[in-house]
Design an enzyme around this catalytic site. Structure first.
Site, short mmCIF file in Angstrom:
data_model
loop_
_atom_site.label_atom_id
_atom_site.label_comp_id
_atom_site.label_asym_id
_atom_site.label_seq_id
_atom_site.Cartn_x
_atom_site.Cartn_y
_atom_site.Cartn_z
N ARG A 24 -7.62 27.48 89.75
CA ARG A 24 -7.75 28.93 89.98
C ARG A 24 -6.55 29.69 89.42
O ARG A 24 -6.68 30.44 88.45
CB ARG A 24 -7.91 29.21 91.48
CG ARG A 24 -8.41 30.63 91.82
CD ARG A 24 -7.31 31.67 91.83
NE ARG A 24 -6.23 31.38 92.76
CZ ARG A 24 -5.10 32.08 92.82
NH1 ARG A 24 -4.90 33.09 91.99
NH2 ARG A 24 -4.16 31.75 93.67
N ASP A 25 -5.39 29.47 89.97
CA ASP A 25 -4.20 30.22 89.59
C ASP A 25 -3.79 29.92 88.15
O ASP A 25 -3.32 30.80 87.43
CB ASP A 25 -3.07 29.87 90.56
CG ASP A 25 -1.83 30.73 90.37
OD1 ASP A 25 -1.93 31.80 89.74
OD2 ASP A 25 -0.77 30.35 90.86
N HIS A 218 5.21 27.85 97.58
CA HIS A 218 4.58 28.04 96.27
C HIS A 218 5.68 28.54 95.34
O HIS A 218 6.04 29.72 95.37
CB HIS A 218 3.45 29.08 96.40
CG HIS A 218 2.69 29.32 95.14
ND1 HIS A 218 1.34 29.05 95.03
CD2 HIS A 218 3.06 29.82 93.94
CE1 HIS A 218 0.92 29.37 93.81
NE2 HIS A 218 1.96 29.85 93.13
N HIS A 220 7.71 28.76 91.47
CA HIS A 220 7.63 28.73 90.01
C HIS A 220 8.95 28.22 89.44
O HIS A 220 9.98 28.27 90.11
CB HIS A 220 7.31 30.12 89.47
CG HIS A 220 5.89 30.55 89.71
ND1 HIS A 220 5.06 30.95 88.68
CD2 HIS A 220 5.16 30.66 90.84
CE1 HIS A 220 3.87 31.27 89.17
NE2 HIS A 220 3.91 31.10 90.49
N CYS A 251 3.28 33.91 85.77
CA CYS A 251 3.26 35.15 86.52
C CYS A 251 3.06 36.31 85.55
O CYS A 251 3.93 36.57 84.71
CB CYS A 251 4.57 35.35 87.29
SG CYS A 251 4.61 36.91 88.19
N ASN A 260 3.63 27.54 87.15
CA ASN A 260 3.80 26.95 88.47
C ASN A 260 4.50 25.60 88.37
O ASN A 260 4.54 24.97 87.31
CB ASN A 260 2.42 26.73 89.10
CG ASN A 260 1.70 28.00 89.43
OD1 ASN A 260 2.11 28.76 90.28
ND2 ASN A 260 0.58 28.26 88.74
#
Length: 311
Positions: A24-25, A218, A220, A251, A260
């Protein structure tokens, strides 16, 4: 395939649940539309590698994120496994929840903000107004028997506002918890956090009465701090970590932000510490190498590059 030498360390969880966000991300940031059958195969390969929790798609408006216009089609392709409790989908609002329920999901995630500016730019709301927007969504989801995760973004720095106080993150997290969220994901959205900040935020959450068993991190890797921040969180008692196979994603709100935390890099560290994940690293690396071929570029994961070269 080489494996990390195992040397357990004290003060760490015996098992970590990895919450995979690459489907998804990661893929939603791709400029070229990824075919739905490729997404479905990605999920199935991750499942085969032992990945327990996979966030599959997002029910946002296709006008804003064309990459997820196929959300319902993807879940239909995946069948029952795509609607299982450990296959959450992101919903932005009441309409997104309607569509998710129509697709038969059993778990969702919402995406909140720790800062005023990001709430305005990403949610078209205010810091306080987001709770009025999310409240009915969470209430209805819980009434329908769904499990609900809440993301809190910009917890360690904001590209417009700069530093973000730990107290502000804690206040937002407490309010989301009070709405009825089952799990909170604390996000270093632009990858600027350091271990000291991670400690301060987690200590603040504990002081506010939030159980760290319901907290995920979460992070990065924009400044190379993702694994350091993750290890800090594990030492504080966190046992849920978000990551993305092959380091997919990034991002869109900060041009310097990289992707990520790569699931393979995380698994290498965890397995080296003797922490169970249930994941077959060799299969996971093969999955990310396959996905990199579909996207036409090398994987961003250091472990995938290292082990792939050996292969």
């Amino acid at each position: 395939m080489r494996s990390p030498q195992v040397q357990p360390a004290e003060g760490l969880p015996s098992r970590v649940r990895i919450y995979e966000v690459g489907v998804r991300d990661g893929l939603q940031n791709e400029k070229s539309i990824v075919p739905v059958d490729v997404k479905a195969e990605f999920v199935r390969r991750l499942e085969s590698a032992g990945v327990e929790t996979i966030e599959t798609t997002s029910f946002v408006s296709p006008r804003w994120v064309p990459q997820v216009a196929d959300a319902a089609d993807l879940l239909a392709d995946l069948g029952d496994s795509g609607r299982a409790p450990q296959r959450p989908v992101l919903v932005p609002n009441a309409r997104g929840l309607d569509r998710a329920l129509e697709a038969g999901v059993s778990s969702i995630a919402i995406f909140g903000s720790a800062t005023e500016t990001f709430a305005a730019k990403n949610l078209n709301s205010t810091l306080d107004g987001q709770f009025d927007m999310f409240g009915p969504v969470v209430d209805r989801a819980k009434a329908e028997g769904l499990w609900v995760r809440c993301y809190v973004s910009m917890c360690f720095g904001d590209p417009w506002e700069g530093d973000v106080a730990a107290e502000q993150v804690v206040a937002v997290s407490r309010r989301l918890t009070d709405l009825g969220c089952d799990e909170l994901s604390i996000g270093d959205t632009i990858g600027v956090g350091t271990p000291g900040q991670m400690e301060a935020v987690l200590d603040g959450l504990v002081a506010a009465g939030i159980d760290l068993s319901s907290i995920a991190v979460h992070v990065h890797d924009t400044y190379g701090q993702a694994l350091a921040n993750t290890l800090t969180a594990l030492r504080k008692g966190v046992s849920i970590v978000d990551s993305s196979a092959g380091g997919l994603g990034g991002c869109p709100y900060a041009k310097s932000a990289t992707g990520n935390l790569a699931t393979e890099d995380l698994v290498w560290m965890l397995h080296g510490l003797g922490i169970e994940t249930g994941i077959d690293l060799e299969k996971l690396v093969a999955t990310s190498m396959w996905m990199a071929e579909q996207l036409g570029r090398p994987s961003a994961s250091a472990v995938v590059r290292a082990l792939g070269a050996r292969g």
